[in-house]
Design an enzyme around this catalytic site. Structure first.
Site, PDB file in Angstrom:
ATOM      1  CG  ASP A   1      -6.614  -6.855  -5.110  1.00  0.00           C
ATOM      2  OD1 ASP A   1      -6.530  -7.044  -3.878  1.00  0.00           O
ATOM      3  OD2 ASP A   1      -7.615  -6.386  -5.669  1.00  0.00           O
TER       4      ASP A   1
ATOM      5  CB  VAL B   1      -3.905   9.185   9.625  1.00  0.00           C
ATOM      6  CG1 VAL B   1      -2.635   9.739   8.984  1.00  0.00           C
ATOM      7  CG2 VAL B   1      -3.579   8.358  10.858  1.00  0.00           C
TER       8      VAL B   1
ATOM      9  CE1 TYR C   1     -10.209  -0.071   8.448  1.00  0.00           C
ATOM     10  CE2 TYR C   1     -10.719   1.137  10.470  1.00  0.00           C
ATOM     11  CZ  TYR C   1      -9.831   0.806   9.455  1.00  0.00           C
ATOM     12  OH  TYR C   1      -8.559   1.313   9.465  1.00  0.00           O
TER      13      TYR C   1
ATOM     14  N   GLY D   1       0.826  -1.217   0.000  1.00  0.00           N
ATOM     15  CA  GLY D   1       0.000   0.000   0.000  1.00  0.00           C
ATOM     16  C   GLY D   1       0.850   1.252   0.000  1.00  0.00           C
TER      17      GLY D   1
ATOM     18  CB  THR E   1      -0.272   3.720  -4.508  1.00  0.00           C
ATOM     19  OG1 THR E   1      -1.391   3.241  -3.738  1.00  0.00           O
ATOM     20  CG2 THR E   1       0.317   2.575  -5.323  1.00  0.00           C
TER      21      THR E   1
ATOM     22  NE  ARG F   1      -4.278   3.911  -6.123  1.00  0.00           N
ATOM     23  CZ  ARG F   1      -4.706   4.777  -5.210  1.00  0.00           C
ATOM     24  NH1 ARG F   1      -5.403   5.835  -5.595  1.00  0.00           N
ATOM     25  NH2 ARG F   1      -4.446   4.613  -3.938  1.00  0.00           N
TER      26      ARG F   1
HETATM   27  P1  NDP Z   1      -4.801   5.368   1.847  1.00  0.00           P
HETATM   28  O1  NDP Z   1      -6.137   5.110   1.226  1.00  0.00           O
HETATM   29  O2  NDP Z   1      -4.181   6.696   1.630  1.00  0.00           O
HETATM   30  O3  NDP Z   1      -3.773   4.218   1.431  1.00  0.00           O
HETATM   31  C1  NDP Z   1      -4.169   2.862   1.413  1.00  0.00           C
HETATM   32  C2  NDP Z   1      -3.142   2.042   0.647  1.00  0.00           C
HETATM   33  O4  NDP Z   1      -3.564   0.670   0.673  1.00  0.00           O
HETATM   34  C3  NDP Z   1      -3.030   2.464  -0.805  1.00  0.00           C
HETATM   35  O5  NDP Z   1      -1.678   2.511  -1.176  1.00  0.00           O
HETATM   36  C4  NDP Z   1      -3.734   1.354  -1.566  1.00  0.00           C
HETATM   37  O6  NDP Z   1      -3.110   1.135  -2.819  1.00  0.00           O
HETATM   38  C5  NDP Z   1      -3.489   0.149  -0.641  1.00  0.00           C
HETATM   39  N1  NDP Z   1      -4.491  -0.891  -0.871  1.00  0.00           N
HETATM   40  C6  NDP Z   1      -5.811  -0.860  -0.560  1.00  0.00           C
HETATM   41  N2  NDP Z   1      -6.422  -1.973  -0.959  1.00  0.00           N
HETATM   42  C7  NDP Z   1      -5.463  -2.744  -1.554  1.00  0.00           C
HETATM   43  C8  NDP Z   1      -5.472  -4.012  -2.190  1.00  0.00           C
HETATM   44  N3  NDP Z   1      -6.597  -4.739  -2.282  1.00  0.00           N
HETATM   45  N4  NDP Z   1      -4.327  -4.494  -2.697  1.00  0.00           N
HETATM   46  C9  NDP Z   1      -3.180  -3.777  -2.602  1.00  0.00           C
HETATM   47  N5  NDP Z   1      -3.099  -2.575  -2.011  1.00  0.00           N
HETATM   48  C10 NDP Z   1      -4.234  -2.063  -1.499  1.00  0.00           C
HETATM   49  O7  NDP Z   1      -5.035   5.107   3.421  1.00  0.00           O
HETATM   50  P2  NDP Z   1      -4.017   5.124   4.662  1.00  0.00           P
HETATM   51  O8  NDP Z   1      -2.652   5.452   4.241  1.00  0.00           O
HETATM   52  O9  NDP Z   1      -4.657   5.943   5.714  1.00  0.00           O
HETATM   53  O10 NDP Z   1      -4.141   3.598   5.119  1.00  0.00           O
HETATM   54  C11 NDP Z   1      -3.024   2.770   5.343  1.00  0.00           C
HETATM   55  C12 NDP Z   1      -3.328   1.817   6.487  1.00  0.00           C
HETATM   56  O11 NDP Z   1      -3.526   2.572   7.675  1.00  0.00           O
HETATM   57  C13 NDP Z   1      -4.600   0.984   6.313  1.00  0.00           C
HETATM   58  O12 NDP Z   1      -4.352  -0.329   6.766  1.00  0.00           O
HETATM   59  C14 NDP Z   1      -5.607   1.677   7.230  1.00  0.00           C
HETATM   60  O13 NDP Z   1      -6.615   0.810   7.672  1.00  0.00           O
HETATM   61  C15 NDP Z   1      -4.705   2.137   8.343  1.00  0.00           C
HETATM   62  N6  NDP Z   1      -5.182   3.202   9.195  1.00  0.00           N
HETATM   63  C16 NDP Z   1      -5.545   4.405   8.655  1.00  0.00           C
HETATM   64  C17 NDP Z   1      -6.010   5.416   9.485  1.00  0.00           C
HETATM   65  C18 NDP Z   1      -6.485   6.734   8.969  1.00  0.00           C
HETATM   66  O14 NDP Z   1      -7.199   7.449   9.712  1.00  0.00           O
HETATM   67  N7  NDP Z   1      -6.129   7.140   7.747  1.00  0.00           N
HETATM   68  C19 NDP Z   1      -6.050   5.224  10.948  1.00  0.00           C
HETATM   69  C20 NDP Z   1      -5.650   3.917  11.390  1.00  0.00           C
HETATM   70  C21 NDP Z   1      -5.214   2.955  10.539  1.00  0.00           C
HETATM   71  P3  NDP Z   1      -3.883   0.905  -4.219  1.00  0.00           P
HETATM   72  O15 NDP Z   1      -5.214   1.587  -4.107  1.00  0.00           O
HETATM   73  O16 NDP Z   1      -2.971   1.502  -5.228  1.00  0.00           O
HETATM   74  O17 NDP Z   1      -3.983  -0.566  -4.308  1.00  0.00           O
HETATM   75  C1  8X3 Z   2      -8.948   4.463  10.790  1.00  0.00           C
HETATM   76  C2  8X3 Z   2      -9.363   5.326  11.933  1.00  0.00           C
HETATM   77  O1  8X3 Z   2     -11.314   5.970  13.420  1.00  0.00           O
HETATM   78  O2  8X3 Z   2     -11.704   5.961  11.038  1.00  0.00           O
HETATM   79  O3  8X3 Z   2      -8.469   3.228  11.196  1.00  0.00           O
HETATM   80  O4  8X3 Z   2     -11.489   3.901  12.248  1.00  0.00           O
HETATM   81  S1  8X3 Z   2     -11.049   5.268  12.154  1.00  0.00           S
END
Ligand code: NDP
Ligand code: 8X3
Length: 256
Positions: A66, A189, A156, A15, A17, A41
């Protein structure tokens, strides 16, 4: 940060990207890691790879697949030239925020297949080599949603509770080895997370962070780097980190 224990290490970030994964790739590149970056991507992976090679002179290889596709995960790991020293299981997402009695079942499948099964596939493929070499580090990205449950987050939250359970069991499965297993559990975040959750309804996504200062991807990347850069005998189990204006999933202070 002190000593650099990252230079020359092979670091796989899923992830990469967007958001936390992308910021983590940049930070590890600054430290001289060889990067293996994944996501679906390809154009974004290629652009990031060019940037990191140019700015930091590090080796970067990218793989677009994926993580829900087990065969693709197998081909990815079997096709690698060398081994992975640090695996950052970051790829993940939320889809929807509807009550359990109204949610779209296909959103549940997407979250479970990505956040739980994708993380497990890669762990299953990478952990044996780490165990054999008696070295390595798996860092899973959990969430506040793995520590508490909120309305509209049944699945989730279930997936992130699963990440917590998998992290703890993996640590115990590797007990007695020098392989480290960690987790980072962020609160809000601001990344593309909410845009993805609300299917590109960007106004709705913006509301999530309105009137409060959320964490940014760099904040979490710094914690991931800190976790990886501890001396070899130090295993951080979890870092639970919130914005100062957030005290629980539902307690978010907003300035008028
Ligand atoms: P983004 O949406 O900015 O990034 C998510 C990344 O996951 C992308 O690079 C996407 O790449 C990749 N991804 C999603 N689905 C797939 C798939 N099926 N196969 C391969 N890659 C995948 O979100 P975040 O950076 O915020 O999220 C990163 C992690 O942090 C996640 O696990 C999320 O649950 C966790 N998190 C986020 C929080 C927040 O508030 N933002 C808080 C707590 C945890 P692509 O689409 O190119 O495949
Ligand atoms: C992402 C944070 O609070 O949207 O893991 O679940 S929250």
């Amino acid at each position: 940060m002190g000593a650099n224990r990252i230079n020359g290490k092979s670091v796989c970030i899923t992830g990469a990207t967007s958001g936390i994964g992308k910021a983590t790739a940049r930070l590890f590149a600054e430290e001289g890691a060889s990067l293996i970056l994944t996501g679906r991507r390809k154009t974004r992976l290629d652009t990031l790879s060019d940037e990191l090679k140019q700015n930091h002179g590090v080796a970067v290889s990218v793989y677009d697949f994926d993580v829900r596709n087990q065969e693709a995960c197998i081909s990815f790991v079997n096709g690698l030239d060398g081994s992975i020293d640090i695996l950052v299981n970051n790829a993940g997402l939320a889809k929807g925020a509807d009550s359990v009695y109204a949610a779209d079942v296909s959103d549940w499948e997407t979250m479970i297949d990505t956040n739980v099964k994708g993380l497990l596939y890669l762990t299953r493929l990478v952990a044996p080599g780490m165990k054999e070499r008696n070295a390595g580090h798996i860092i899973n990205i959990g969430s506040i949603a793995g520590h508490e449950s909120y309305p509209g987050g049944s699945v989730y939250c279930a997936t992130k509770h699963a990440v917590k359970a998998i992290t703890e069991s993996t640590k115990k499965d590797l007990h007695g080895t020098r392989v480290r297993v960690s987790m980072v559990s962020p609160g809000l975040v601001e990344t593309e997370f909410s845009n993805v959750r609300f299917n590109d309804d960007n106004e709705k996504a913006d509301q999530v962070y309105k009137g409060m200062q959320p964490l940014v991807a760099q904040d979490i990347a710094e914690i991931i780097l800190f976790t990886a850069n501890r001396p070899a005998h130090v295993n951080i189990m979890d870092t639970f980190v919130l914005p100062v204006y957030q005290s629980s999933s539902q307690m978010v202070h907003r300035d008028e």
